[in-house]
Design a protein around this motif. Structure first.
Motif, PDB file in Angstrom:
ATOM      1  N   LYS A  89       2.218  -7.567   7.020  1.00  0.00           N
ATOM      2  CA  LYS A  89       3.722  -7.659   7.179  1.00  0.00           C
ATOM      3  C   LYS A  89       4.162  -7.597   8.687  1.00  0.00           C
ATOM      4  N   PRO A  90       5.199  -8.264   9.063  1.00  0.00           N
ATOM      5  CA  PRO A  90       5.893  -9.207   8.038  1.00  0.00           C
ATOM      6  C   PRO A  90       5.224 -10.543   8.272  1.00  0.00           C
ATOM      7  N   PHE A  91       5.373 -11.249   7.427  1.00  0.00           N
ATOM      8  CA  PHE A  91       4.779 -12.510   6.969  1.00  0.00           C
ATOM      9  C   PHE A  91       5.686 -13.623   6.752  1.00  0.00           C
ATOM     10  N   VAL A 103       1.138  -3.216   6.788  1.00  0.00           N
ATOM     11  CA  VAL A 103       1.663  -3.538   8.296  1.00  0.00           C
ATOM     12  C   VAL A 103       0.599  -3.505   9.097  1.00  0.00           C
ATOM     13  N   ARG A 104       0.462  -4.094  10.309  1.00  0.00           N
ATOM     14  CA  ARG A 104      -0.768  -3.738  11.276  1.00  0.00           C
ATOM     15  C   ARG A 104      -1.261  -2.381  11.404  1.00  0.00           C
ATOM     16  N   SER A 105      -0.487  -1.652  11.517  1.00  0.00           N
ATOM     17  CA  SER A 105      -0.882  -0.322  12.095  1.00  0.00           C
ATOM     18  C   SER A 105      -1.973   0.511  11.373  1.00  0.00           C
ATOM     19  N   LEU A 129       0.882  -1.158   0.141  1.00  0.00           N
ATOM     20  CA  LEU A 129      -0.045  -0.019  -0.033  1.00  0.00           C
ATOM     21  C   LEU A 129       1.069   1.453   0.130  1.00  0.00           C
TER      22      LEU A 129
END
Lengths: 890, 227
Positions: B104-106, B83-85, B56
């Protein structure tokens, strides 16, 4: 509407209950007359409390030598009384401070209506009691019904004895408990006969009449009424607090009509009782007509002040037709009842006088009208307001004007006599009477008319120099002259008065306007207080200060005045008291009248911002009613201004907080992105190697491992940057400056960044002759690494990154230039801000602006400068650092 | 042998592209790369990928704009890497038309599983009257759901909800998508409906509310039927 209003617990009622719990509780032992046994009962109850283990202390109890009472007092802990000398007499008073310090659970304070010896903190004992209650101490006290403000004049009429010591009705409403000490009149008279009732010798004769059976019956009736009203009150507060839907009438309002006469006082007290009985809020209104005299203003102010003291709202309305204004107001304010004095008039111009009460009965048919009789013995007149006497009906100025104008007319008349007839001469005297009316007012005009008439008669009518008149024509002239001069003089006087009134009201408006303009232009708090103090001083013609209330609810002391000795401890105490109690204090009030200042609290919607202090040294006049009114109006304006400032401050601090929050959010987003990105590659590479190793060619496995290691190093650099930034902002970074070769620093930086710059060609164009810089080698390396990393990140791969440097006499300039998108000129100043990234508008690149911010911090720590240089293409960052001192070979 | 599916990797980080390229290659895909949003849109037209892995945070235009641009003319599956945020970004991306997201990270295994689920769903777009997912068998014409062969009685709304989840089996469905599909556009914000119905579904499907194995919660985003 009314239904839902009553079902919801009213906030006022809840508040009233809550306040009762916080403050000390007041119990009043109420009696009809001295000698019914209030003190005895109070002590008996107190002894029981003591036996229950309650911490009881006797503040002051007068036993008047009664043995039974003395016996009860025995064994109760007593606070020693304060001894005061007043007019060479030794007097004893309640020691308020000692009592406050001792802080018993329950204090006994006899005779609530007592007036304190001058020099005490409060003028009245009930004010002492208020302070005890405020301190959370329960108080037992005694009170006779005639001392209650609203019963005061009734008692006066019943007994014929004027009682000067009164307490506001509010205090009985505040009381947690009222116990009526009832004794049938016959028993009381019997006790009196037995000498069990203390009566001072001097008052004995008056009191014989006072203690007549009829009086006692009436007083007892009053006491019962006061107590029962109080019970009603309790009930309604309870019912409202607990939202019990009771048989409430639609709550209306009681309107009492007030005029500028002493009779209104009685009307107001009656209205207060009616309002209390019916639990109605009440308003005292005064209708100002065009011709209302300003001379009675003080009386009116006193009436309105009384109403306000008894708990009414007050309103001054204007209009030509008093009755209609009252009805209109009553209608718009949901009035249920109108109270009016029998003697009040409706004054319509060109209309015979008419009773206001009669008019209301005829026209205000949808209201309940209560007509209050005038006090029979006129005791309402007993307490004249001081300012009423201030203006005498005849002043020496009036006399001087009358004589002066008449004499002038006589002289002119004598001069003109040879050329004109006696009737024309009369016109000159008429002119004199008119002038006297215009300049001196009504009295001067009448006086002048009489003198001029006499003078004219004496000087110009036959026979000359006598007051007798021969010629019948002269008689007509004289009579007409007198009549005309009276009318003209009065008209002139009225004109003058109206002009004066208009001038006064204009001046008042201008004053207020000027004051509000001063307040509006103030830029900060301090400025506001200074502007207010200056404005007030000019308006009142007296020295004024405005003191701010601090967090401890005390007044900030005026340092300069204190140093000059013009603001003493008493003044400070009065100012503090005014703030703490939200009431006026100091000179001219009941609280700390020994102070040299008069303090008015600046308050709005229950919040106190400070006090206005008016300097009233013993030699000066007090504050008159007009000034006091002005002071209160200005106080309101000032409070509004203070409120405005406070709101502005609150808005500003909210804004700062918002900025801090958005910075924090940026920090989190940035750190989260920058820390995670390398982790994505590392995790991905490692999981791929674990799960797919058999399918990945060896060459690619190496590349994955290399990438993971490179990213781990990047993570390490990032963390180092974060740590350094923290240390930098805490000033904990230690510099180790030395002479550093720029070329070494650049090559060291490039070696850290092999992965990042892999796609770029790096040209280092630094002459070997460049003198060394004075810098910390590690920090400089990190700065250069940051700049090169940015270049590698933002410039497309395949482009060239150039590093060059040149020297001036005292500085070295190093430039890192790329061929990336560049930074718009407008943003160049901000890219060095923490977490700022050029082109942030597209939310795509969440990311770190840390590199440049840290570089700036480091360079500045080394005594240099950093900035974006102008360049034709891409971004060029220029660092300026000091040259290392030349080393002279030994 | 079937042709290797072509995957487009869109990320501005060179190192991430490197590891994805190697991994996907090893997993039997044909990876191609783009480092900016514009390149990505171009690649979607010119190189006809079978699936897009999209970061993104791109330097030129946002990933969401890329999705919108691509969705104008093709339904090719898009998996967002994020990312989670930024939960709201993820929801926006899914609403814009992304098929799934990977946080991420995955790990490699997770990424490959998601790629397989998206590719399968895409290829099986021609309506299959019977959907089988994780021990469940959903027969659409018969309005029948069986768990391990046992008939499960569902209300019409519960059935509709399960159907939407099953058609996207293995991929996340946003709250909004579920609400619009089952209750209509007017109820797109009534997330509490979902909570209630998902609870009922889990109960009927024998799912443990604490550790559900069929319908998994994606906090702040939506639900996923685990295959």
């Amino acid at each position: 509407m009314a239904e839902s209003d009553t079902v919801r617990p009213s906030p006022e009622a809840l508040l009233a209950e809550a306040q009762r719990h916080e403050r000390g509780r007041l119990k009043i032992f109420l009696g009809a007359a001295p000698g019914v046994g209030k003190t005895y009962e109070m002590l008996s109850v107190a002894r029981r409390k003591l036996a229950e283990g309650v911490d009881v202390a006797v503040g002051i109890v007068e036993t008047h030598g009664r043995q039974e009472t003395e016996a009860l007092l025995h064994g109760l802990p007593r606070i020693p009384r304060r001894r005061l000398t007043h007019r060479e007499r030794e007097l004893e008073e309640l020691d308020l401070d000692a009592l406050l310090e001792h802080k018993p659970r329950l204090a006994l304070v006899d005779e609530l209506a007592h007036t304190n010896v001058p020099g005490s903190r409060h003028a009245k004992r009930y004010q002492d009691v208020q302070e005890l209650l405020d301190a959370g101490i329960d108080v037992y006290t005694t009170l006779n019904v005639q001392h209650l403000e609203s019963f005061n004049d009734i008692v006066g009429r019943i007994t014929g004895v004027e009682v000067r010591e009164t307490v506001p009705d509010a205090i009985i409403e505040q009381a947690h408990d009222v116990e009526l000490i009832d004794l049938p009149p016959d028993d009381l008279i019997e006790r009196l006969r037995q000498g069990k009732v203390y009566v001072p010798d001097a008052a004995r004769r008056a009191l014989d009449h006072y203690f007549s059976r009829g009086n006692l019956l009436a007083l007892r009736e009053l006491a019962l009424r006061a107590a029962s009203e109080r019970v009603d009150d309790d009930m309604s507060v309870f019912m409202r607090a607990h939202a019990i839907a009771g048989p409430w009438p639609a709550r209306g309002r009681l309107i009492v009509c007030v005029d500028a006469t002493a009779a209104s006082e009685h009307v107001i007290r009656t209205a207060k009782r009616l309002a209390d009985q019916r639990h109605l809020p009440w308003t005292a209104i005064y209708v100002q007509t065009l011709g209302s005299a300003t001379s009675a203003r003080a009386r009116l102010d006193a009436n309105l002040a009384l109403a306000s003291q008894l708990g009414a709202d007050t309103a001054i309305l204007t209009g030509d037709r008093v009755g209609e204004v009252i009805v209109e107001y009553s209608r718009t304010h949901n009035a249920a009842q109108i109270v009016v004095g029998r003697s009040m008039d409706v004054r319509h111009r060109f209309w015979p006088r008419r009773r206001l009460a009669q008019w209301l009965l005829d026209h205000a048919t949808d209201f309940e009208i209560t007509i209050v009789a005038a006090p029979i013995n006129g005791s309402g007149d007993g307490r004249p307001v001081q300012s009423d006497r201030a203006r005498k009906w005849l002043t020496s100025r009036d006399v001087a004007l009358a004589i002066g104008f008449s004499a002038g007319a006589a002289v002119i008349g004598k001069l003109l006599e040879p050329y004109t007839d006696s009737a024309s001469l009369a016109l000159i005297f008429l002119l004199a009477a008119t002038f006297a009316g215009a300049t001196g007012g009504l009295v001067a005009s009448v006086l002048c008319s009489v003198i001029a008439f006499t003078a004219y008669n004496y000087l110009f009518t036959e026979p000359r120099y006598s007051l007798s008149v021969d010629n019948p024509q002269d008689v007509t002239t004289l009579v007409v002259f007198l009549a005309v001069s009276f009318v003209v003089g009065q008209l002139a006087a009225r004109l003058r008065r109206q002009a004066h009134d208009a001038w006064l009201s204009t001046r008042r408006v201008e004053t207020l306007f000027d004051f509000s303009r001063r307040l509006a232009t103030a830029v900060d708090d301090r400025d506001l207080l200074t502007a207010a103090a200056t404005g007030l001083s000019e308006l009142l013609g007296k020295r004024c200060v405005v003191l701010r209330a601090n967090a401890q609810h005390r007044a900030d002391p005026p340092v300069e005045l204190e140093r000059a000795g013009e603001f003493r401890d008493t003044d400070q105490a009065a100012a503090d008291w005014a703030i703490g109690h939200r009431e006026t204090a100091g000179r001219g009030t009941g609280t700390l009248p020994a102070a040299a200042w008069y303090f008015v609290p600046i308050q709005q919607s229950g919040e106190v911002f400070g006090v206005i202090g008016v300097h009233l040294p013993a030699t000066s006049d007090g504050v008159d009613a007009e000034q006091n009114r002005l002071l209160f109006t200005l106080q309101t304006q000032l409070a509004a201004a203070c409120e405005r400032f406070r709101l502005r401050e609150a808005a500003q601090s909210a804004q700062i907080q918002k900025a801090a929050e958005s910075l924090r959010a940026a920090l989190l987003a940035s750190v989260s992105h920058d820390l995670r990105t390398p982790l994505v590659s590392i995790t991905g590479a490692l999981t791929a190697l674990r799960e797919l190793s058999h399918r990945i060619p060896e060459e690619d496995q190496d590349r994955l491992l290399g990438s993971a290691i490179g990213e781990a190093q990047r993570l390490n650099r990032l963390i180092q940057n974060l740590l350094d930034m923290t240390r930098l902002s805490h000033g904990a970074l230690a510099l180790r400056a030395s002479a550093v070769d720029v070329r070494d620093a650049v090559s060291q930086a490039i070696s850290q960044l092999d992965g990042v710059l892999a796609g770029h060609q790096v040209d280092v164009l630094i002459p070997a002759t460049l003198p060394p810089v004075h810098a910390d080698a590690t920090l400089l390396g990190q700065v250069l690494a940051n700049l090169l990393e940015n270049a590698g990140k933002f410039a497309p791969s395949g482009t060239t990154v150039r590093v060059d440097a040149h020297a001036t006499a005292d500085a070295i300039y190093v430039t890192v230039a790329d061929r990336g998108p560049g930074i718009p000129a407008a943003e160049r100043g901000r890219v060095f801000d923490l977490f700022y990234r050029a082109g942030q508008r597209d939310n795509g690149t969440a990311g770190a602006g840390m590199g440049l911010a840290i570089s700036k911090g480091f360079v500045e720590a080394m005594g240099g400068k950093i900035g974006i240089a102008d360049s034709a293409e891409g971004t060029a960052v220029e660092i300026q650092l000091p040259r290392a001192p030349a080393v002279i070979p030994a | 042998m079937q042709a290797r599916p072509r995957l487009l990797i869109v990320d501005d980080e060179e190192q991430i592209r490197l590891f994805l390229r190697i991994t996907l290659n090893a997993a039997g895909y044909d990876p191609i790369e783009a480092s900016t949003g514009r390149e990505a849109i171009e690649a979607c037209t010119g190189k006809k990928p079978d699936l897009v892995l999209l970061d993104l945070g791109l330097p030129d235009i946002s990933g969401i704009d890329v999705i919108r641009a691509v969705r104008v003319w093709t339904q090719l599956p898009i998996i967002v890497l994020s990312v989670r945020s930024d939960e709201s970004d993820k929801v926006a991306a899914l609403d814009a038309g992304a098929n799934d997201y990977v946080q991420k990270p995955f790990g490699t295994a997770e990424l490959l599983a998601r790629i397989r689920a998206s590719l399968r769903a895409h290829s099986g777009e021609t309506a299959d009257p019977v959907i089988e997912a994780g021990g469940l068998r959903i027969d659409i014409p018969a309005h029948e759901v069986r768990r391990d062969g046992q008939l499960v009685k569902l209300s019409p709304k519960e059935f509709d909800l399960l159907l939407v989840l099953a058609r996207a089996a293995g991929r996340v469905c946003t709250h909004r998508h579920l609400l619009e599909s089952v209750w209509g556009k007017l109820h797109r914000d009534d997330v509490q409906y979902l909570r209630v119905y998902v609870g009922q579904l889990r109960e009927k499907l024998g799912d443990n509310e604490g550790v559900p194995k069929h319908i998994v919660n994606e906090p702040g985003i939506g639900y996923r039927l685990v295959v």
